[in-house]
Design a protein around this motif. Structure first.
Motif, PDB file in Angstrom:
ATOM      1  N   PHE A  37       9.851  -3.411  -2.661  1.00 54.43           N
ATOM      2  CA  PHE A  37       8.875  -2.603  -3.398  1.00 54.43           C
ATOM      3  C   PHE A  37       8.210  -1.569  -2.485  1.00 54.43           C
ATOM      4  CE2 PHE A  37       4.452  -2.437  -5.354  1.00 54.43           C
ATOM      5  CZ  PHE A  37       4.815  -1.588  -6.385  1.00 54.43           C
ATOM      6  N   THR A  38       8.031  -1.941  -1.232  1.00 57.56           N
ATOM      7  CA  THR A  38       7.446  -1.017  -0.251  1.00 57.56           C
ATOM      8  C   THR A  38       8.324   0.227  -0.128  1.00 57.56           C
ATOM      9  OG1 THR A  38       6.456  -2.856   0.957  1.00 57.56           O
ATOM     10  CG2 THR A  38       6.770  -0.796   2.191  1.00 57.56           C
ATOM     11  N   GLN A  39       9.622   0.005  -0.040  1.00 52.83           N
ATOM     12  CA  GLN A  39      10.556   1.144   0.045  1.00 52.83           C
ATOM     13  C   GLN A  39      10.551   1.934  -1.254  1.00 52.83           C
ATOM     14  OE1 GLN A  39      14.026  -1.293   1.110  1.00 52.83           O
ATOM     15  NE2 GLN A  39      14.091  -0.207   3.056  1.00 52.83           N
ATOM     16  N   TRP A  40      10.506   1.210  -2.364  1.00 48.33           N
ATOM     17  CA  TRP A  40      10.499   1.891  -3.671  1.00 48.33           C
ATOM     18  C   TRP A  40       9.277   2.808  -3.793  1.00 48.33           C
ATOM     19  CZ3 TRP A  40       7.565   2.633  -7.972  1.00 48.33           C
ATOM     20  CH2 TRP A  40       8.225   3.201  -9.087  1.00 48.33           C
ATOM     21  N   LEU A  41       8.111   2.271  -3.430  1.00 52.56           N
ATOM     22  CA  LEU A  41       6.877   3.068  -3.520  1.00 52.56           C
ATOM     23  C   LEU A  41       6.914   4.262  -2.581  1.00 52.56           C
ATOM     24  CD1 LEU A  41       3.978   0.434  -3.548  1.00 52.56           C
ATOM     25  CD2 LEU A  41       4.526   2.050  -5.380  1.00 52.56           C
ATOM     26  N   VAL A  74       9.360   6.009  -1.656  1.00 52.66           N
ATOM     27  CA  VAL A  74      10.168   7.067  -2.275  1.00 52.66           C
ATOM     28  C   VAL A  74       9.415   7.667  -3.463  1.00 52.66           C
ATOM     29  CG1 VAL A  74      12.323   7.524  -3.530  1.00 52.66           C
ATOM     30  CG2 VAL A  74      12.328   6.013  -1.516  1.00 52.66           C
ATOM     31  N   HIS A  75       8.908   6.793  -4.316  1.00 52.35           N
ATOM     32  CA  HIS A  75       8.294   7.235  -5.577  1.00 52.35           C
ATOM     33  C   HIS A  75       7.101   8.162  -5.356  1.00 52.35           C
ATOM     34  CE1 HIS A  75       7.723   6.924  -9.872  1.00 52.35           C
ATOM     35  NE2 HIS A  75       6.440   6.657  -9.692  1.00 52.35           N
ATOM     36  N   PHE A  76       6.298   7.856  -4.348  1.00 56.79           N
ATOM     37  CA  PHE A  76       5.078   8.639  -4.106  1.00 56.79           C
ATOM     38  C   PHE A  76       5.272   9.741  -3.059  1.00 56.79           C
ATOM     39  CE2 PHE A  76       2.258   4.856  -5.523  1.00 56.79           C
ATOM     40  CZ  PHE A  76       2.102   5.395  -6.790  1.00 56.79           C
ATOM     41  N   SER A  77       6.519   9.958  -2.630  1.00 52.13           N
ATOM     42  CA  SER A  77       6.718  10.883  -1.505  1.00 52.13           C
ATOM     43  C   SER A  77       6.377  12.331  -1.845  1.00 52.13           C
ATOM     44  CB  SER A  77       8.156  10.781  -0.981  1.00 52.13           C
ATOM     45  OG  SER A  77       9.055  11.047  -2.038  1.00 52.13           O
ATOM     46  N   HIS A  78       6.357  12.684  -3.132  1.00 55.47           N
ATOM     47  CA  HIS A  78       6.028  14.076  -3.495  1.00 55.47           C
ATOM     48  C   HIS A  78       4.528  14.281  -3.675  1.00 55.47           C
ATOM     49  CE1 HIS A  78      10.332  15.042  -5.189  1.00 55.47           C
ATOM     50  NE2 HIS A  78      10.338  14.486  -3.980  1.00 55.47           N
ATOM     51  N   VAL A  79       3.763  13.183  -3.705  1.00 54.73           N
ATOM     52  CA  VAL A  79       2.316  13.323  -3.953  1.00 54.73           C
ATOM     53  C   VAL A  79       1.480  12.859  -2.760  1.00 54.73           C
ATOM     54  CG1 VAL A  79       2.504  13.223  -6.463  1.00 54.73           C
ATOM     55  CG2 VAL A  79       2.211  11.081  -5.177  1.00 54.73           C
ATOM     56  N   GLY A  80       2.141  12.739  -1.604  1.00 58.68           N
ATOM     57  CA  GLY A  80       1.396  12.536  -0.358  1.00 58.68           C
ATOM     58  C   GLY A  80       0.931  11.127  -0.060  1.00 58.68           C
ATOM     59  N   ILE A  81       1.426  10.134  -0.796  1.00 59.52           N
ATOM     60  CA  ILE A  81       1.025   8.749  -0.456  1.00 59.52           C
ATOM     61  C   ILE A  81       2.174   8.095   0.301  1.00 59.52           C
ATOM     62  CG2 ILE A  81       0.222   6.510  -1.295  1.00 59.52           C
ATOM     63  CD1 ILE A  81      -0.523   7.851  -3.939  1.00 59.52           C
ATOM     64  N   ARG A  82       1.939   7.753   1.562  1.00 58.81           N
ATOM     65  CA  ARG A  82       2.949   6.990   2.305  1.00 58.81           C
ATOM     66  C   ARG A  82       2.798   5.516   1.955  1.00 58.81           C
ATOM     67  NH1 ARG A  82       2.073   6.312   7.295  1.00 58.81           N
ATOM     68  NH2 ARG A  82      -0.099   6.986   7.304  1.00 58.81           N
ATOM     69  N   CYS A  83       3.875   4.769   2.063  1.00 56.14           N
ATOM     70  CA  CYS A  83       3.778   3.324   1.844  1.00 56.14           C
ATOM     71  C   CYS A  83       4.641   2.585   2.856  1.00 56.14           C
ATOM     72  CB  CYS A  83       4.209   2.964   0.426  1.00 56.14           C
ATOM     73  SG  CYS A  83       4.017   1.192   0.118  1.00 56.14           S
ATOM     74  N   ASN A  84       4.021   1.688   3.574  1.00 57.21           N
ATOM     75  CA  ASN A  84       4.715   0.885   4.588  1.00 57.21           C
ATOM     76  C   ASN A  84       4.251  -0.567   4.463  1.00 57.21           C
ATOM     77  OD1 ASN A  84       6.154   3.037   6.242  1.00 57.21           O
ATOM     78  ND2 ASN A  84       4.058   3.832   6.283  1.00 57.21           N
ATOM     79  N   ALA A  85       4.866  -1.429   5.253  1.00 59.25           N
ATOM     80  CA  ALA A  85       4.436  -2.836   5.253  1.00 59.25           C
ATOM     81  C   ALA A  85       4.445  -3.371   6.676  1.00 59.25           C
ATOM     82  CB  ALA A  85       5.386  -3.668   4.386  1.00 59.25           C
ATOM     83  N   ILE A  86       3.644  -4.391   6.899  1.00 59.37           N
ATOM     84  CA  ILE A  86       3.781  -5.172   8.128  1.00 59.37           C
ATOM     85  C   ILE A  86       4.410  -6.513   7.738  1.00 59.37           C
ATOM     86  CG2 ILE A  86       1.918  -4.097   9.446  1.00 59.37           C
ATOM     87  CD1 ILE A  86       0.181  -6.598   8.757  1.00 59.37           C
ATOM     88  N   ASN A 120       7.389   6.392   6.715  1.00 63.56           N
ATOM     89  CA  ASN A 120       7.281   6.091   5.289  1.00 63.56           C
ATOM     90  C   ASN A 120       8.394   5.123   4.889  1.00 63.56           C
ATOM     91  OD1 ASN A 120       6.175   6.350   2.748  1.00 63.56           O
ATOM     92  ND2 ASN A 120       7.272   8.237   2.231  1.00 63.56           N
ATOM     93  N   GLY A 121       8.018   3.963   4.344  1.00 63.73           N
ATOM     94  CA  GLY A 121       9.020   3.020   3.837  1.00 63.73           C
ATOM     95  C   GLY A 121       9.505   2.019   4.868  1.00 63.73           C
ATOM     96  N   VAL A 122       8.757   1.849   5.960  1.00 58.37           N
ATOM     97  CA  VAL A 122       9.202   0.869   6.957  1.00 58.37           C
ATOM     98  C   VAL A 122       8.489  -0.471   6.748  1.00 58.37           C
ATOM     99  CG1 VAL A 122       9.582   2.697   8.680  1.00 58.37           C
ATOM    100  CG2 VAL A 122       7.494   1.348   8.802  1.00 58.37           C
ATOM    101  N   VAL A 123       9.185  -1.516   7.148  1.00 55.69           N
ATOM    102  CA  VAL A 123       8.578  -2.856   7.179  1.00 55.69           C
ATOM    103  C   VAL A 123       8.551  -3.236   8.654  1.00 55.69           C
ATOM    104  CG1 VAL A 123       8.773  -5.254   6.427  1.00 55.69           C
ATOM    105  CG2 VAL A 123       9.530  -3.410   4.900  1.00 55.69           C
ATOM    106  N   LEU A 124       7.371  -3.247   9.218  1.00 56.40           N
ATOM    107  CA  LEU A 124       7.225  -3.405  10.675  1.00 56.40           C
ATOM    108  C   LEU A 124       7.032  -4.873  11.049  1.00 56.40           C
ATOM    109  CD1 LEU A 124       6.717  -1.989  13.485  1.00 56.40           C
ATOM    110  CD2 LEU A 124       4.289  -2.028  12.874  1.00 56.40           C
ATOM    111  N   PRO A 125       8.018  -5.473  11.710  1.00 61.10           N
ATOM    112  CA  PRO A 125       7.807  -6.860  12.143  1.00 61.10           C
ATOM    113  C   PRO A 125       6.793  -6.906  13.294  1.00 61.10           C
ATOM    114  CG  PRO A 125      10.147  -6.234  12.232  1.00 61.10           C
ATOM    115  CD  PRO A 125       9.346  -4.978  12.099  1.00 61.10           C
ATOM    116  N   ILE A 126       5.888  -7.852  13.214  1.00 59.26           N
ATOM    117  CA  ILE A 126       4.944  -8.077  14.328  1.00 59.26           C
ATOM    118  C   ILE A 126       5.086  -9.565  14.617  1.00 59.26           C
ATOM    119  CG2 ILE A 126       2.549  -7.895  15.129  1.00 59.26           C
ATOM    120  CD1 ILE A 126       2.098  -5.722  13.008  1.00 59.26           C
ATOM    121  N   ASP A 127       6.092  -9.884  15.418  1.00 54.24           N
ATOM    122  CA  ASP A 127       6.619 -11.254  15.387  1.00 54.24           C
ATOM    123  C   ASP A 127       7.126 -11.794  16.725  1.00 54.24           C
ATOM    124  OD1 ASP A 127       8.813  -9.632  15.709  1.00 54.24           O
ATOM    125  OD2 ASP A 127      10.073 -10.719  14.292  1.00 54.24           O
TER     126      ASP A 127
END
Ligand code: NAD
Length: 279
Positions: free
Chosen positions: A185-189, A191-203, A263-270
């Motif tokens: 869903f993080t990747q989906w968001l 992409v979906h919000f990329s034209h309106v300036g909202i980045r979405c990532n995850a840890i 934008n769209g990364v899932v960052l492992p902190i592990d």
């Protein structure tokens, strides 16, 4: 490299902020100058963190919120808007597992003792609870709060995935699946919000010592338990993480200057857990 992290004049909304990790993150965002809205079903727990933030001169407010209740989320959005202004950064932290969606054993065997909760006995309601809390509990607050973030300079969303999104952990199929869905869903968001300036990532936090699991991970004499040893063996850095070690990665993703093209990364902190095959 000359850019410094500063969340002054930013409104940060954090769900699950009465909890160990997100309460800690809330305090760190407040120290970095943000106005922080702490949303949690457990208002008292969120209020405790707010009291600590305010005592240190920060700006924060607690809101009793059920991330699965759309009407309640809309009310909270209105209240946050009035109290702290429109949302710049949303952190979807509410989540967790449930014993009813957890098998007793790592492996199914032909001769499990009577009364063992195997895969075949997992409770549908328990599985639904875990999927709803983690997945819908990320999607619904995003639907509500991201409305104010559309077109807002520097706006971004950070979801909380987990190690088990990359490779499922034994015993917890629902939690693993739900966190995998959050990564997707993080990747989906993104992409979906990329034209309106909202980045979405995850840890994706690895294994952290918190007050809740300290008793499960360490014996009274301070030595690691059997499950803790297994985790440590599979963590190349050979130790557990601490809540404060999530702050750097989270701040980096949230910062509009440092991570403006991330934008769209899932960052492992592990400590390398996700990278290690065990061999
Ligand atoms: P925690 O249990 O301390 O905090 C979770 C908070 O969510 C609690 O305060 C709880 O009241 C709140 N909550 C539960 N249901 C809610 C609902 N319907 N609406 C609003 N709030 C609700 O958990 P934590 O260890 O701080 O974990 C925070 C996040 O990090 C979770 O998403 C968890 O899955 C994830 N995570 C934790 C670890 C870890 O090692 N602790 C590792 C990987 C990922």
């Amino acid at each position: 490299m000359t850019k410094t992290i500063d969340f002054k004049d930013k409104t940060v909304v954090i769900t699950g902020a009465g909890g160990v990790l997100c309460g800690f993150l809330a305090k760190e965002f407040a120290k970095a100058g943000a106005r922080v809205a702490l949303l949690d079903l457990n208002e008292e727990a969120a209020q405790k963190f707010v009291d600590e933030i305010v005592a240190e001169g920060g700006v924060a407010k607690a809101y009793k919120t059920n991330v699965l209740d759309q009407a309640n989320l809309e009310e909270v959005r209105e209240a946050v808007l009035n109290d702290l202004g429109p949302t710049d950064i949303l952190i979807n932290g509410a989540g967790g597992n449930n014993p009813k969606a957890t098998t007793d054993n790592e492996f199914h065997e032909t001769d499990l003792p009577e009364g063992t909760k195997s895969f075949f006995e997992l409770d549908k309601a328990g599985i639904e609870f875990v999927f709803n809390l983690n997945y819908l509990g990320t999607l619904l607050p995003t639907q509500v709060f991201a409305k104010d973030m559309v077109g807002r300079k520097g706006a971004n969303i950070i979801n909380i995935s987990s190690m088990n999104a990359f490779t499922p952990l034994t015993k917890i199929p629902a939690y693993s699946g739900a966190k995998a869905a959050i990564s997707n869903f993080t990747q989906w968001l993104a992409v979906h919000f990329s034209h309106v300036g909202i980045r979405c990532n995850a840890i994706a936090p690895g294994f952290l010592v918190t007050n809740q699991n300290r008793g499960l991970l360490f014996n009274e004499d301070g030595t690691p338990t059997a499950r803790a040893n297994k985790i440590l063996t599979n963590t190349p850095m050979g130790r557990f993480g601490e809540a404060e070690e999530l702050v750097g990665g989270t701040f980096f993703l949230a910062d509009e200057n440092l991570a403006s093209f991330v934008n769209g990364v899932v960052l492992p902190i592990d400590g390398g857990f996700a990278a290690y095959s065990g061999v």
